[in-house]
Write an enzyme that holds these catalytic residues in place. Structure first.
Site, PDB file in Angstrom:
ATOM      1  N   GLY A   1       0.789  -1.224   0.119  1.00 19.11           N
ATOM      2  CA  GLY A   1      -0.005   0.080  -0.130  1.00 19.11           C
ATOM      3  C   GLY A   1       0.908   1.201   0.047  1.00 19.11           C
ATOM      4  N   ALA A   2       0.717   2.041  -1.153  1.00 17.88           N
ATOM      5  CA  ALA A   2       1.611   3.162  -1.034  1.00 17.88           C
ATOM      6  C   ALA A   2       1.827   3.936   0.128  1.00 17.88           C
ATOM      7  CB  ALA A   2       1.060   4.036  -2.197  1.00 17.88           C
TER       8      ALA A   2
ATOM      9  N   ARG B   1      11.233  -1.623  -3.259  1.00 16.81           N
ATOM     10  CA  ARG B   1       9.958  -1.606  -4.361  1.00 16.81           C
ATOM     11  C   ARG B   1      10.037  -0.463  -5.358  1.00 16.81           C
ATOM     12  NH1 ARG B   1       4.083  -3.128  -3.068  1.00 16.81           N
ATOM     13  NH2 ARG B   1       3.759  -3.498  -5.321  1.00 16.81           N
TER      14      ARG B   1
ATOM     15  N   ASN C   1      -8.016   4.632 -11.051  1.00 14.83           N
ATOM     16  CA  ASN C   1      -8.063   3.878  -9.705  1.00 14.83           C
ATOM     17  C   ASN C   1      -8.144   2.261 -10.104  1.00 14.83           C
ATOM     18  OD1 ASN C   1      -8.335   3.572  -6.891  1.00 14.83           O
ATOM     19  ND2 ASN C   1     -10.445   3.173  -7.327  1.00 14.83           N
TER      20      ASN C   1
ATOM     21  N   ASP D   1      -5.606   6.312  -7.312  1.00  9.84           N
ATOM     22  CA  ASP D   1      -4.250   6.096  -7.509  1.00  9.84           C
ATOM     23  C   ASP D   1      -3.619   7.363  -8.020  1.00  9.84           C
ATOM     24  OD1 ASP D   1      -5.283   3.190  -7.632  1.00  9.84           O
ATOM     25  OD2 ASP D   1      -3.306   3.054  -6.869  1.00  9.84           O
TER      26      ASP D   1
ATOM     27  N   GLN E   1      -8.358  -7.912  -3.708  1.00  8.73           N
ATOM     28  CA  GLN E   1      -8.203  -7.066  -2.719  1.00  8.73           C
ATOM     29  C   GLN E   1      -9.532  -7.020  -1.621  1.00  8.73           C
ATOM     30  OE1 GLN E   1      -7.073  -6.489  -5.584  1.00  8.73           O
ATOM     31  NE2 GLN E   1      -4.837  -5.580  -5.524  1.00  8.73           N
TER      32      GLN E   1
END
Lengths: 338, 338
Positions: A48-49, A88, A247, A237, A196
């Site tokens: 998760g960012a 990452r 998204n 996103d 998810q």
């Protein structure tokens, strides 16, 4: 049952909820070295960012502690911090927060680094809470004529604490509606191919005691057409300057269905998601992921896929974008909430 | 590789392609008794409404043969035929064809029964072929301005030989376009929760040598918005008198996306699917199936689902309905193909 913290700094080490074990197991990782942190990030135990941003900040604090313990020189410390930043490559938050804390804190002073890292966590929590409260207030205003019955909200993918810390974004708005006592039921898309929604969002809603139903992604527009949702709330996103929203794949179909059903389609996201340098959705690059995520195990061997990870919802289908600072109504021609 | 027959009458027994083994195994069942046929139907080795109709007709022929062999009296024969008719209660075709052949053929004359049963198969094949050819001709007319490049078609679920015999319905139209040499690529939705697109349609297209890509259901509207399809072609489970279409869950999102993209949304189905006694989609009952089809294995234990098997596409989103007899354009305001 109390949910363990997604990510926490304990005096000298990191505790992280292992997201690869969810929803069937709750396993907390104790991470005391840079090597273990890099492993946890690459294996997606930490994901998760916004969560990765905080993990990057904690990683610098961890490297400073480990360096003291093992007598690293400055070059070794810089190299280990670099490993965290590079764990990452695609999540910009990770490298961004590592760089920010390395530049601003005094690496010779562990307490200073730890204070700075905890401030990154605090900010993530505060941003999430502000989005949640503002989004819930907006929806209650939007749906003021429907508040005689508990609200039904449709959502997609995972946008809760697991992905964003705090209360999340779209799921934070849902949680705030729940706290306000006006929420009835949430419908969650399973969110193929990586599920998810089924794996993580259902688990989070269960922990919160929020009534919910899981649906196949293809079912979402029909459920909306049948009046089973008063609003659609999703995360983002990346948001282009004109209000087009990138998204998780599957979001666009909800926007089409919401418009046809005449219900609000609300995007909840931090200000950092809005990219003023991207004029419209056409300029947002969409990640094309491995065929196998879609083809395995059901399709015949050798089947090719088209596995885009995100889609673009045009601004004219977006009722409002809610951030920690403001509410933007890109077009809002057909559904006027205020 | 030659595809085995989905269903065939061999002198005294039935051969059926075991659809539970697809796509990973090609297994042909040899069915010589009513008991084995009932097992094959209940286990879904034989499935698809038109296929079940033919299986019912063959089942009567099989019962007559077995009765002769084992010396059944008339009561026993009637009871065994009743078992075939009742093997699956929801597919009306099965009971309908058993009743029709029992009423029209001479059960004392096996050859007469077998001729009648083979006529049911012939009709299914002819209907499918007529739909396929008519649908392909319609689409070529519709898309005449795009024929300088190979056509790209988006489809959903399984509507080919496996479900319908012959060439199928929507997949039959696609096959006819392929035979005409104007087809480029087919995009197939995986069709959660039961994955008929991934398992069966990809297999059929592979057998036919037709270029295809598999997509998650949630991705379909985005792919259509990006210009990756010139038309959407789907089947139907039931069509109301006003042109509203019930089809596999996920269909409605394609219709919404096709309308927004300005491409034709075409439904290919036999006349028997059109139900003039049902005024609109609102009167079509939608089967709600078991939660576990959606929740297992990804969601937390105890998660509830909303698992509707079909959805309703309103007539105003349908460019045309193609049957073995005619082309109906229910509204066709925005996309006029003729």
């Amino acid at each position: 049952m109390e949910t363990p913290d997604v990510l926490a700094w304990r005096d000298g080490y990191i505790e992280a909820l292992d997201q690869t074990a969810l929803p069937h197991q709750i396993r907390v990782l104790r991470i005391a070295s840079v090597g273990d942190l890099v492993d946890a990030i690459t294996s997606l135990a930490i994901r998760g960012a916004p969560v990765l941003g905080v993990a990057g900040a904690f990683g610098v604090a961890l490297a400073v502690r480990q360096g003291r313990r093992e007598g690293w020189d400055a070059a070794r410390l810089a190299s280990e911090i670099g490993r965290v930043a590079a764990a990452r490559p695609t999540a910009v938050n990770l490298a961004r927060e590592v760089a920010a804390i390395t530049a601003s804190a005094d690496l010779a002073d562990p307490a200073s680094v730890e204070r700075a890292a905890l401030a990154v966590l605090d900010t993530a929590n505060r941003v999430s809470r502000d989005i949640s409260v503002r989004g819930a207030a907006y929806l209650r205003e939007c749906l003021r004529d429907r508040l005689d019955a508990p609200l039904r909200v449709h959502t997609h993918c995972n946008t809760g604490t697991l992905a964003c810390l705090g209360w999340g974004t779209a799921l934070g708005v849902i949680r705030a509606l729940h706290e306000d006592g006006v929420l009835g039921q949430v419908i969650v898309d399973e969110t193929r191919p990586l599920l998810q929604g089924a794996r993580l969002t259902c688990w989070e809603l269960g922990q919160l005691g929020i009534e919910h139903r899981l649906a196949a992604d293809g079912a979402a527009p029909f459920l909306i057409s049948q009046g089973l949702a008063d609003a659609v709330v999703v995360g983002a996103d990346r948001i282009a300057a004109n209000g087009d929203v990138a998204n998780k794949i599957g979001t666009y179909s909800l926007a089409l269905a919401a418009r046809r059903a005449g219900i609000p389609f609300v995007v909840a996201a931090p200000e950092s998601t809005i990219d003023e340098d991207t004029p419209s959705g056409a300029q947002i690059p969409i990640e094309l992921r491995a065929d196998e995520e879609v083809t395995t195990p059901a399709a015949p061997a050798g089947t090719r896929a088209l596995n885009y990870a995100f889609d673009i919802t045009p601004a004219d289908l977006v009722t409002a974008i809610v951030t920690e600072q403001r509410i933007v109504e890109p077009v809002s021609l057909e559904i006027n909430c205020r």
